[in-house]
Enzyme design. Structure first.
Site, PDB file in Angstrom:
ATOM      1  N   HIS A 157       5.376   1.708 -12.337  1.00  0.00           N
ATOM      2  CA  HIS A 157       4.713   2.166 -11.116  1.00  0.00           C
ATOM      3  C   HIS A 157       3.276   2.582 -11.383  1.00  0.00           C
ATOM      4  CE1 HIS A 157       4.994   6.457 -12.224  1.00  0.00           C
ATOM      5  NE2 HIS A 157       6.231   6.199 -12.636  1.00  0.00           N
ATOM      6  N   CYS A 173       9.779   6.392 -17.175  1.00  0.00           N
ATOM      7  CA  CYS A 173       9.123   5.342 -16.399  1.00  0.00           C
ATOM      8  C   CYS A 173       7.861   4.868 -17.111  1.00  0.00           C
ATOM      9  CB  CYS A 173       8.749   5.853 -15.013  1.00  0.00           C
ATOM     10  SG  CYS A 173      10.149   6.007 -13.892  1.00  0.00           S
TER      11      CYS A 173
END
Length: 199
Positions: A157, A173
């Protein structure tokens, strides 16, 4: 303690098809990131310039993976989009801090522009002052785009903290600056294979 240090778009809340080992983490201890992160809602870059080595660039890259595959090297802090012919597009990424790095093979199962952010219960328990929900947009820690990894809680992301690229900050992440995740997002369809290398 800063909320992104415990960014639980991964971390403790893992629903992986493959196990995600917790490395070097004692009971009740949360490893520190390699750089201080930003608070949710902050969107000021203050003239930050991404270091050259972490900018998107075509590189020589030898792999047996098929063109279109994403390979993330958590030690080197680079994401590669395989092009074939021993070439790849390389992006600099921020990765999980010690205790939150993982490896495995999955596919991209969903894509989202300006994703919302909802801290999972485990994160709220550790940091009760966090917002329970943040709508997508500038200042959102998920940034401009998100690629969802398999059935895990992990994502590739964007970020509201570009200075953290090249550092170990998240709970698992992989973050890119917004301009880079926007570029990757356009190149990668749902169903893309993603290989996360952790060694």
């Amino acid at each position: 303690m800063n909320w992104m240090r415990l960014l639980a778009c991964a971390g403790v809340m893992v629903v992986c098809a493959m196990p995600a080992p917790v490395i070097g983490q004692g009971a009740g201890q949360v490893p520190a990131p390699t750089i201080r992160d930003r608070d949710p809602g902050s969107d000021s870059n203050d003239g930050f310039v991404l270091p050259y080595e972490y900018r998107r660039q075509a590189v020589f890259y030898r792999t047996h993976e098929a063109p279109g595959t994403i390979i993330v090297n958590t030690n080197d802090r680079f994401l590669y989009l395989v092009q074939g012919g021993n070439r790849a597009i390389r992006y600099g990424v921020g990765v999980g801090r010690d205790g939150f790095r993982w490896g495995g093979v999955h596919t991209i199962t969903r894509k989202q522009e300006w994703p919302d952010w909802t801290p999972p219960p485990e994160m709220i328990q550790r940091q009760p002052y966090l917002p329970r929900f943040m709508a997508g947009g500038p200042g959102n820690p998920m940034g401009a785009r998100a690629l969802y990894i398999g059935s895990t809680a992990y994502r590739v992301h964007g970020t509201n903290a570009p200075e953290t690229i090249g550092h170990a900050v998240s709970s698992g992440c992989f973050r890119l600056v917004n301009s880079e995740i926007e570029d990757l997002y356009e190149r990668v369809p749902v169903g893309t294979k993603i290989v996360v290398q952790h060694r």
